[in-house]
Write an enzyme that holds these catalytic residues in place. Structure first.
Site, PDB file in Angstrom:
ATOM      1  N   SER A   1       0.796  -1.224   0.000  1.00 28.14           N
ATOM      2  CA  SER A   1       0.000   0.000   0.000  1.00 28.14           C
ATOM      3  C   SER A   1       0.830   1.277   0.000  1.00 28.14           C
ATOM      4  O   SER A   1       0.368   2.303  -0.463  1.00 28.14           O
ATOM      5  CB  SER A   1      -0.953  -0.007   1.190  1.00 28.14           C
ATOM      6  OG  SER A   1      -0.247  -0.204   2.398  1.00 28.14           O
TER       7      SER A   1
ATOM      8  N   HIS B   1      -5.360  -3.406  -2.382  1.00 30.31           N
ATOM      9  CA  HIS B   1      -5.080  -2.487  -3.493  1.00 30.31           C
ATOM     10  C   HIS B   1      -4.962  -3.216  -4.826  1.00 30.31           C
ATOM     11  O   HIS B   1      -4.627  -2.612  -5.835  1.00 30.31           O
ATOM     12  CB  HIS B   1      -3.780  -1.713  -3.229  1.00 30.31           C
ATOM     13  CG  HIS B   1      -3.918  -0.746  -2.108  1.00 30.31           C
ATOM     14  ND1 HIS B   1      -4.508   0.481  -2.248  1.00 30.31           N
ATOM     15  CD2 HIS B   1      -3.576  -0.853  -0.803  1.00 30.31           C
ATOM     16  CE1 HIS B   1      -4.508   1.114  -1.088  1.00 30.31           C
ATOM     17  NE2 HIS B   1      -3.953   0.325  -0.191  1.00 30.31           N
TER      18      HIS B   1
ATOM     19  N   LYS C   1     -11.955   0.199  -1.450  1.00 26.09           N
ATOM     20  CA  LYS C   1     -11.009   0.891  -2.313  1.00 26.09           C
ATOM     21  C   LYS C   1     -11.557   0.918  -3.741  1.00 26.09           C
ATOM     22  O   LYS C   1     -12.450   1.703  -4.005  1.00 26.09           O
ATOM     23  CB  LYS C   1      -9.637   0.266  -2.166  1.00 26.09           C
ATOM     24  CG  LYS C   1      -9.145   0.656  -0.764  1.00 26.09           C
ATOM     25  CD  LYS C   1      -7.836   0.193  -0.314  1.00 26.09           C
ATOM     26  CE  LYS C   1      -7.557   0.864   1.025  1.00 26.09           C
ATOM     27  NZ  LYS C   1      -6.895   0.000   1.977  1.00 26.09           N
TER      28      LYS C   1
HETATM   29  C1  LIG Z   1      -6.822  -0.092   3.375  1.00 21.38           C
HETATM   30  C2  LIG Z   1      -6.200  -1.366   3.691  1.00 21.38           C
HETATM   31  C3  LIG Z   1      -6.774  -2.219   4.646  1.00 21.38           C
HETATM   32  C4  LIG Z   1      -7.938  -1.810   5.479  1.00 21.38           C
HETATM   33  O1  LIG Z   1      -9.134  -1.803   4.749  1.00 21.38           O
HETATM   34  P1  LIG Z   1     -10.363  -0.938   5.266  1.00 21.38           P
HETATM   35  O2  LIG Z   1     -11.518  -1.503   4.523  1.00 21.38           O
HETATM   36  O3  LIG Z   1     -10.073   0.476   4.919  1.00 21.38           O
HETATM   37  O4  LIG Z   1     -10.466  -1.162   6.737  1.00 21.38           O
HETATM   38  C5  LIG Z   1      -6.183  -3.446   4.840  1.00 21.38           C
HETATM   39  N1  LIG Z   1      -5.083  -3.824   4.157  1.00 21.38           N
HETATM   40  C6  LIG Z   1      -4.500  -3.014   3.250  1.00 21.38           C
HETATM   41  C7  LIG Z   1      -3.282  -3.474   2.517  1.00 21.38           C
HETATM   42  C8  LIG Z   1      -5.034  -1.756   2.997  1.00 21.38           C
HETATM   43  O5  LIG Z   1      -4.439  -0.945   2.129  1.00 21.38           O
END
Ligand SMILES: *Cc1c(COP(=O)(O)O)cnc(C)c1O
Length: 394
Positions: free
Chosen positions: A183, A211, A242
């Site tokens: 990320s 992602h 996302k």
């Molecule tokens: C954003 C993210 C999460 C958390 O997801 P949410 O739905 O925002 O709680 C978990 N793992 C990774 C790699 C992320 O980028």
């Protein structure tokens, strides 16, 4: 100030002195990928709404129409919070990921802190990439298993750790945990090699495709599908928050794993189910994604275009291969100043500092979306060039 609060205040001041203080910015959403802050327009390079699905009319309508089912689920999934919409979405997500079953969680964070402690516990072993997302790290901590962190994407180091870790009791479980798209770096895990090691050393493999889902692989099915590793990866976690433009998350894997998580994942059991509005919107987002797979390619093409522009100017974008493009600065104070200078140029790029990233690896992190036009990105690269020169980065 109340003496009991003074310690908190002092700690905040310390963070401030290190230029790692965090504050909220209020964004007024307008048309993607531009938004306004206090009436001023900015090109948004810090959103995870990669495909624009958060504001897609079909998705918005689906959410609005679902309010007829009520605004809240009213109970957890195992009590009375499971509706036909939940079942429908889970079936669709399993099919999308090419796995037997899928299970919804209320966020990616809660999925990760639920799945890992369900799979392993005290006396078990975890092998975790050093740059894994904070939610995976928290999941490892909560599990009480012994956690070995291996250097980022270092397959040889992982193999050494696996081969050195002798089995202390017969039922000892081993688990390898990794992001697929990292990320904060935008690079990819060497997943085929990791999967091979997991098979060789009898370890479960849990991957986080937050992602990757919606952004890479055939039709946005993620890195596991891109590499055809569905049989080798025990269970995957993907967010709905996302690229899918919503809220919530899901894990996908074999039936036995899903049944197991329904029984043992505490963050699944002890929380209220996702509301019908969110579930209906996620179904619509999935429909839209399946009808417009070219959007996925567009994210990667635009990401490559932007990355090349920065690299040609001499910026260090680490090993990014995706739509997530880090621009290394190292020093936190300088990163903040550069983010402010970019804002004066009309670019919204967030300064990523410790503890989100390791000490002395502060960076600007840009996320490219399908809705960015080439003109938007040329404008962004030119602004980076001016600011980069002024700060002596290039
Ligand atoms: C954003 C993210 C999460 C958390 O997801 P949410 O739905 O925002 O709680 C978990 N793992 C990774 C790699 C992320 O980028």
């Amino acid at each position: 100030m109340d003496v009991r609060l003074q310690k908190l205040q002092r700690r905040l001041e310390m963070v401030q002195a290190h230029h790692n203080y965090r504050q909220l910015t209020t964004i007024t959403h307008s048309t993607e990928p531009w938004f306004t802050i206090n009436g001023q327009p900015f090109l948004n390079l810090s959103s995870n709404n990669y495909l624009g699905l958060a504001t897609h009319p079909d998705v918005q309508h689906a959410a609005a129409n679902a309010t007829t089912h009520g605004c809240g689920a009213g109970a957890s999934r195992l009590i009375t919070g499971t509706t036909p919409l939940h079942q429908q979405l889970e079936a669709r997500l399993a099919q999308f990921k090419g796995r037997e079953r899928a299970l919804l969680f209320t966020s990616g964070y809660t999925a990760n802190i639920g799945v890992i402690p369900a799979l392993v516990g005290s006396g078990d072993l975890i092998f975790s990439d050093a740059l894994n997302h904070a939610s995976l790290i928290d999941g490892c901590r909560l599990s009480r298993a012994t956690c070995h962190s291996y250097p980022h994407c270092d397959v040889a180091a992982l193999e050494q750790l696996l081969s050195q870790s002798g089995q202390t009791h017969q039922n000892q479980q081993r688990l390898v945990v990794t992001d697929t798209v990292f990320s904060m770096d935008g690079d990819l895990a060497p997943l085929a090699d990791i999967a091979r090691l997991c098979q060789q050393y009898d370890a479960l493999l849990f991957v986080d495709e937050a992602h990757a889902t919606g952004c890479i692989g055939p039709g946005g099915r993620g890195l596991v599908a891109h590499l055809g590793l569905e049989e080798e990866v025990t269970v995957t976690m993907s967010t709905l928050s996302k690229a899918l433009g919503n809220m919530g998350a899901f894990v996908a894997g074999p039936t036995v794993v899903i049944e197991y998580l329904i029984n043992f994942a505490r963050s699944f059991i002890f929380t209220t189910a996702l509301p019908p509005t969110v579930v209906a919107a996620a179904l619509a987002a999935l429909d839209t994604l399946e009808h417009t797979p070219q959007q996925v390619q567009q994210v990667q093409q635009r990401g490559a275009f932007f990355r090349r522009g920065l690299q040609e100017l001499g910026f260090n974008t680490l090993a990014s291969q995706t739509h997530i493009v880090p621009i290394m600065v190292e020093d936190s104070a300088k990163t903040l100043e550069m983010a402010a200078a970019l804002r004066e140029e009309g670019l919204f790029v967030v300064a990523i500092r410790p503890p989100t990233v390791a000490h002395d690896t502060a960076r600007l992190r840009a996320c490219v979306m399908a809705s960015h036009t080439e003109d938007d990105l040329i404008y962004a690269v030119e602004a980076f060039e001016r600011v980069g020169r002024r700060f002596g980065l290039i």
